[in-house]
Design a protein around this motif. Structure first.
Motif, PDB file in Angstrom:
ATOM      1  N   VAL A 281     -20.313 -39.157  66.511  1.00  0.00           N
ATOM      2  CA  VAL A 281     -19.710 -40.380  67.348  1.00  0.00           C
ATOM      3  C   VAL A 281     -19.590 -41.522  66.219  1.00  0.00           C
ATOM      4  O   VAL A 281     -20.290 -41.716  65.285  1.00  0.00           O
ATOM      5  CB  VAL A 281     -20.518 -40.695  68.449  1.00  0.00           C
ATOM      6  CG1 VAL A 281     -20.542 -39.547  69.590  1.00  0.00           C
ATOM      7  CG2 VAL A 281     -22.266 -41.059  68.372  1.00  0.00           C
ATOM      8  N   PRO A 287     -24.858 -45.795  68.047  1.00  0.00           N
ATOM      9  CA  PRO A 287     -23.999 -44.897  68.597  1.00  0.00           C
ATOM     10  C   PRO A 287     -23.158 -45.282  69.795  1.00  0.00           C
ATOM     11  O   PRO A 287     -23.569 -45.971  70.545  1.00  0.00           O
ATOM     12  CB  PRO A 287     -24.626 -43.727  69.153  1.00  0.00           C
ATOM     13  CG  PRO A 287     -26.028 -43.811  68.183  1.00  0.00           C
ATOM     14  CD  PRO A 287     -26.331 -45.146  68.017  1.00  0.00           C
ATOM     15  N   ASP A 289     -19.632 -44.233  72.573  1.00  0.00           N
ATOM     16  CA  ASP A 289     -18.976 -42.851  73.055  1.00  0.00           C
ATOM     17  C   ASP A 289     -17.841 -42.572  72.347  1.00  0.00           C
ATOM     18  O   ASP A 289     -17.017 -41.478  72.887  1.00  0.00           O
ATOM     19  CB  ASP A 289     -18.852 -43.014  74.326  1.00  0.00           C
ATOM     20  CG  ASP A 289     -20.036 -43.144  75.383  1.00  0.00           C
ATOM     21  OD1 ASP A 289     -21.017 -42.758  74.688  1.00  0.00           O
ATOM     22  OD2 ASP A 289     -20.053 -43.648  76.431  1.00  0.00           O
ATOM     23  N   GLU A 290     -17.328 -43.238  71.319  1.00  0.00           N
ATOM     24  CA  GLU A 290     -16.218 -42.783  70.501  1.00  0.00           C
ATOM     25  C   GLU A 290     -16.506 -41.527  69.825  1.00  0.00           C
ATOM     26  O   GLU A 290     -17.139 -41.549  68.483  1.00  0.00           O
ATOM     27  CB  GLU A 290     -15.714 -43.798  69.513  1.00  0.00           C
ATOM     28  CG  GLU A 290     -15.493 -44.962  70.318  1.00  0.00           C
ATOM     29  CD  GLU A 290     -14.025 -45.085  71.105  1.00  0.00           C
ATOM     30  OE1 GLU A 290     -13.354 -43.964  71.012  1.00  0.00           O
ATOM     31  OE2 GLU A 290     -13.485 -46.066  71.749  1.00  0.00           O
ATOM     32  N   ARG A 291     -16.211 -40.144  70.319  1.00  0.00           N
ATOM     33  CA  ARG A 291     -16.165 -38.931  69.664  1.00  0.00           C
ATOM     34  C   ARG A 291     -15.463 -38.840  68.246  1.00  0.00           C
ATOM     35  O   ARG A 291     -14.276 -39.131  68.314  1.00  0.00           O
ATOM     36  CB  ARG A 291     -16.046 -38.014  70.532  1.00  0.00           C
ATOM     37  CG  ARG A 291     -16.859 -37.906  71.562  1.00  0.00           C
ATOM     38  CD  ARG A 291     -16.639 -36.757  72.569  1.00  0.00           C
ATOM     39  NE  ARG A 291     -16.814 -35.622  71.956  1.00  0.00           N
ATOM     40  CZ  ARG A 291     -15.933 -34.552  72.345  1.00  0.00           C
ATOM     41  NH1 ARG A 291     -14.987 -34.378  73.192  1.00  0.00           N
ATOM     42  NH2 ARG A 291     -16.054 -33.146  71.759  1.00  0.00           N
ATOM     43  N   SER A 352     -10.930 -38.440  69.950  1.00  0.00           N
ATOM     44  CA  SER A 352     -10.623 -39.669  70.477  1.00  0.00           C
ATOM     45  C   SER A 352      -9.455 -40.225  69.718  1.00  0.00           C
ATOM     46  O   SER A 352      -9.022 -39.875  68.968  1.00  0.00           O
ATOM     47  CB  SER A 352     -12.046 -40.730  70.609  1.00  0.00           C
ATOM     48  OG  SER A 352     -12.209 -40.852  69.228  1.00  0.00           O
ATOM     49  N   ASP A 355     -10.641 -41.367  66.346  1.00  0.00           N
ATOM     50  CA  ASP A 355     -10.844 -40.269  65.711  1.00  0.00           C
ATOM     51  C   ASP A 355      -9.387 -39.954  65.006  1.00  0.00           C
ATOM     52  O   ASP A 355      -9.193 -39.825  63.865  1.00  0.00           O
ATOM     53  CB  ASP A 355     -11.248 -38.837  66.410  1.00  0.00           C
ATOM     54  CG  ASP A 355     -11.331 -37.882  65.457  1.00  0.00           C
ATOM     55  OD1 ASP A 355     -12.083 -37.745  64.422  1.00  0.00           O
ATOM     56  OD2 ASP A 355     -11.451 -36.645  65.833  1.00  0.00           O
TER      57      ASP A 355
END
Length: 949
Positions: A281, A287, A289-291, A352, A355
């Protein structure tokens, strides 16, 4: 005792209570907002926020210790202690103690994460301590209605009270969180242990985190590498960091340009090779929640939503991500060249929006940056080419031919996805062939190219097919487009002066086994020799046309010395003593002994003496030059096609041969030189074997056409052949029995074919010959059934029992012994074999004697058992008496002549009552004919002494 209030918490409480009183809905809004943060944005982020606060407080070298004491979670850290601004920030749901010049997007609301485990949080510091308490808030009288309206749910982090407490030794601040009953303390600590290593990497302000006695540390090994150590071991991470100020702060609500920081981190294995991440992430810096699906961890101070879970959209984010992408190639460049592709984002579905954005930015930067390992220097993937096969040697050789050639090992399968993501062009085998076609390189350079390609072509037919046009340098300086049809020679020494059109010999310095796999023919001496067959076969015609063939002759002879002969080499043009060029098998080596036995008109010529002196007799013999009698060997003959004298006759004389092993040129021997010729044939193993070949041509021809004292060998017998006395004269030449026999001189009575039968009949019928009786009887037995009578003429004269050779007109062939009593010896032909009569009569075209015999009559039939002397004789000799009796006569006649015994037409046995008659009758009837004389003696004197004596 009055508790000190160093941070002015009373004023803060009064302000909050005043706000709630002035706006009744404010209480509810604060309670709802706090609940949203606890249940949503900051759920499961307790350690992250505690670590972030500790890192902010420490700046660098910070230590965070987490433990559970008396049902209370305690988070102690080093660094700046609590101050009034910090307390105010903690008590303000929408404010932060950090200034605009601080890290982008960090907000003080993160402390609300403590509500996930506690309703009574406290902050204990060396400068003072405060507490938040849901219970104390509920007990405030003026809030009774609000508390009742919300069923006891109140904001926890709005009202702060001072407390008397001291930070633990060695630490500046400790957050104490009395845990609610529903909190699983073991699971909570386990989650902290799992998060601790990542947080040390993400928060450079911390160097150690301790969780319930387990300790993790982060140590700088050098400017680029840190080492994380913990209970499970050590992990090294390669880092690349950069920082700056935002150029575009629109939408951030900040008055000054905040600083941004970016860090790329990838774990390393013990050898120092990167271990790319598969799932991760975004860390901002903790950290979110953006994978991400990037090979390395991205830690960047990006503007994030108040929930700290998602990145905010806007130019600031775009700017920082672009800076991160520009930094990334330096991380890739820092690892070993052959491990760099492991850090290229491989194709796949983005995890994401962030990403997707970062992946596109990274690929663009990686394509344009010079980090890809090349043969001579690092290359930008946008212009690089990678070989289809991972051959370092081939890449080195092609580096001067193909620009921007990447390291060959990038063709290994583990690099395939990275190359595809970077859109790097592959240099296929057909393109390699095109690239090297037409270039000028040494034969040694070509050999190295073949050696580099060989391992890959060995087991891949497609590669071999694509290499069909690979250039090949020849010894004559030409370069051919493709190996097919070329020759691979280890040593072209014997071809240096050879001018043969179409001979394509690979330069020996370039020769390699790969060329054979691609269609070149191996050209050891044997293969080179075979390649010259056409030139050899036309060499005499070329010489007659005025072409130079001496080079061909010497080349062939040199190769024959290594490879041996070939049947077609007999056509090789060689010079004779007169300077003319003749086929090799028409020439003999000067001084050869067999020349002395040839006829004066022999067509054989003599090889030029100087030429003969240069080459050994064995080499010259291998091409057909005669040093003695030549032997032809054909293991699979298909017909009489070997240029042998009278070969057609031999071929048809018997069964077709399975092989031919024959001495050539026998018809050239002078008639008076055959004894010497035979001795020469016996001296050489090859000719001696040919002479003794079963059913072979050589013995067949010599026995019929050679001359020994004026006659063929088959018309003579050896001195020891006693069963041929009178029929054949003994050979007076001293050849020895073995050689004489091999040449066809007769060693015994044998009738091999119709010719032998005819010759034997002629000799038996020759009145000039004195033939012993036993020889004639055995000869007649040998003749019986020896040949097809249709192939022979009946003889005019026959050898009879008298020993004479008489006209055959009135003669008969004896077929029963009793007939001798009525026949004249000069009219009877007999064989020493009971079964020979009928086939002999057919062969001689004579009647059987029994065909004209008379019969007898009278007599008395008497059982053999009633004849006493007969019984005694049978008992003494140990045989049974015949069942049939014998017709006994006082006097027996047949055809008007007195006879002692007889067998009539009905096969009845007759005998005079005399020992002579009864003995022969009994021997015939009892099938004991060989014992007839012994039986006669016993009948005359029936006493055991007759047998024994």
């Amino acid at each position: 005792m009055t508790t000190q209030d160093p941070f002015g918490t009373r004023r803060l409480r009064e302000a909050v209570l005043s706000a709630w009183s002035a706006s009744p809905t404010r209480f509810r809004e604060d309670a709802n907002a706090e609940e949203d943060l606890r249940l949503g944005a900051y759920k499961d982020r307790l350690l992250v926020e505690l670590a972030q606060n500790a890192a902010d407080a420490a700046g660098s070298g910070g230590v965070l210790r987490l433990s559970v004491v008396d049902n209370e979670l305690r988070a102690a850290n080093t660094g700046t202690p609590l101050d009034a601004d910090g307390v105010a920030a903690l008590a303000s749901l929408r404010a932060s103690a950090k200034r605009d010049g601080g890290t982008v997007g960090q907000f003080g609301v993160g402390f609300s994460a403590v509500l996930s485990v506690s309703d009574e949080p406290a902050v204990v510091s060396t400068t003072g301590s405060v507490q938040f308490s849901a219970q104390r808030t509920r007990e405030i009288p003026e809030l009774a209605d609000h508390v009742a309206a919300r069923s006891g749910q109140v904001p926890v982090l709005r009202l702060v009270w001072p407390i008397e407490a001291t930070a633990p030794p060695g630490f500046d601040t400790e957050i104490r969180l009395p845990l609610r009953p529903d909190v699983d303390q073991a699971a909570l600590l386990a989650s902290f242990r799992a998060q601790a290593p990542d947080l040390l990497l993400a928060l450079p302000g911390l160097t150690a985190i301790e969780v319930d006695g387990s300790r993790w540390t982060c140590t700088d090994l050098n400017a680029d590498t840190v080492q994380l150590s913990g209970p499970d071991g050590e992990t090294r991470w390669l880092l690349r960091r950069a920082s700056g100020k935002l150029a575009d702060t629109a939408g951030l609500g900040l008055e000054a340009s905040p600083e941004w920081t970016v860090c790329w981190a990838v774990p390393l294995d013990p050898s120092g090779a990167p271990r790319p991440l598969r799932e991760d992430v975004l860390h901002a810096p903790t950290p979110t929640d953006e994978r991400l699906s990037l090979p390395a961890r991205l830690i960047a101070s990006l503007p994030i939503e108040p929930s700290r879970r998602r990145v905010m959209s806007g130019p600031g984010v775009t700017e920082v991500l672009a800076e991160a992408a520009r930094l990334y190639p330096s991380l890739v460049f820092a690892v070993d060249p052959m491990h760099r592709t492991a850090l290229v984002p491989v194709p796949g579905f983005p995890r994401s929006d962030v990403d997707s954005t970062v992946r596109d930015l990274l690929i663009a930067e990686l394509r344009s940056a010079a980090w890809l390992p090349g043969v001579t220097e690092s290359l930008a993937p946008a212009s690089a080419r990678v070989l289809e096969i991972p051959s370092d040697d081939l890449a080195d050789l092609l580096s001067d031919v193909v620009p921007n050639l990447a390291a060959a090992r990038l063709a290994e399968p583990e690099h395939a996805h990275a190359l595809a993501a970077l859109e790097i062009s592959r240099l296929r085998i057909p393109e390699v062939v095109v690239a090297v076609t037409g270039i000028d390189q040494s034969p040694e350079w070509w050999h190295r190219v073949y050696a580099a390609l060989a391992p890959f072509a060995e087991n891949d037919s497609t590669i071999r097919d694509n290499l069909s046009g690979l250039p090949v340098p020849l010894v004559d300086g030409r370069t051919l487009p493709g190996p097919r049809g070329t020759l691979l020679a280890d040593d072209p020494e014997f071809l240096s002066d050879l001018d043969v059109p179409g001979l394509r010999l690979v330069h020996p310095d370039a020769a390699h086994p790969l060329l054979e796999r691609l269609g070149a023919r191996p050209a050891g001496a044997s293969e080179l020799l075979d390649s010259l067959q056409e030139a050899v076969e036309r060499s005499v015609a070329d010489a007659s046309a005025g072409l130079m063939v001496a080079g061909l002759a010497h080349a062939v002879l040199g190769l024959v010395g290594q490879a041996g002969g070939r049947p077609w080499l007999k056509a090789l043009a060689l010079p004779d003593v007169d300077g003319d060029w003749r086929e090799a098998d028409e020439l003999a080596v000067p001084g050869s002994r067999f020349l002395d036995v040839l006829a004066d008109d022999s067509p054989l010529g003599l090889l030029d003496p100087e030429f003969a002196e240069r080459w050994s007799a064995d080499v010259l013999a291998s091409v057909g030059v005669l040093t003695g009698f030549a032997v032809i060997v054909d293991e699979e003959p298909i017909g009489p096609e070997h240029d042998l004298a009278d070969e057609d006759e031999w071929w048809s004389a018997g069964e077709e041969p399975n092989r031919v092993v024959a001495v050539r040129d026998l018809d050239l021997v002078a008639d008076d030189k055959w004894p010497a010729a035979l001795r020469l044939l016996a001296l050489e193993p090859a000719t001696w074997r040919a002479l003794r070949e079963p059913g072979g041509y050589t013995a067949w021809w010599i026995s019929r056409y050679a001359s020994l004292n004026g006659h063929p060998p088959r018309e003579w017998r050896t001195a020891g052949a006693s069963d041929l006395v009178g029929l054949y004269d003994p050979l007076e030449l001293d050849l020895g029995d073995d050689l004489a026999a091999a040449a066809g001189v007769r060693t015994g009575l044998q009738v091999k074919d119709a010719a032998d039968a005819a010759d034997l009949l002629d000799r038996l019928g020759d009145p000039e010959r004195v033939v012993p009786h036993g020889v004639s009887l055995r000869a007649h037995a040998a003749l019986a059934g020896s040949a097809d009578p249709a192939e022979l003429d009946a003889p005019e004269r026959v050898r009879v029992l008298s020993g004479d050779a008489v006209l055959a007109d009135d003669c008969v062939v004896l077929d029963a012994p009793w007939l001798l009593a009525v026949l004249q010896p000069d009219k009877v032909v007999a064989a020493l074999d009971d079964d020979a009569a009928e086939p002999l009569a057919e062969l001689l075209d004579l009647p059987l004697a029994s065909e004209s015999a008379g019969d007898v009559s009278g007599g008395e039939l008497v059982p053999w058992s009633e004849l006493g002397a007969v019984v005694v004789a049978a008992e003494l000799l140990g045989f049974d008496l015949p069942l049939d009796g014998v017709t006994v006569h006082d006097e027996l006649t047949a055809d008007g002549q007195r006879v002692h015994w007889w067998v009539d037409g009905e096969r009845r046995v007759h005998a005079e009552d005399t020992p002579e008659g009864l003995s022969r009758a009994l021997a015939w009837a009892a099938d004991r004919w060989i014992d007839r004389h012994v039986i006669h003696a016993l009948l005359d004197d029936p006493d055991p002494r007759t047998v024994l004596g």
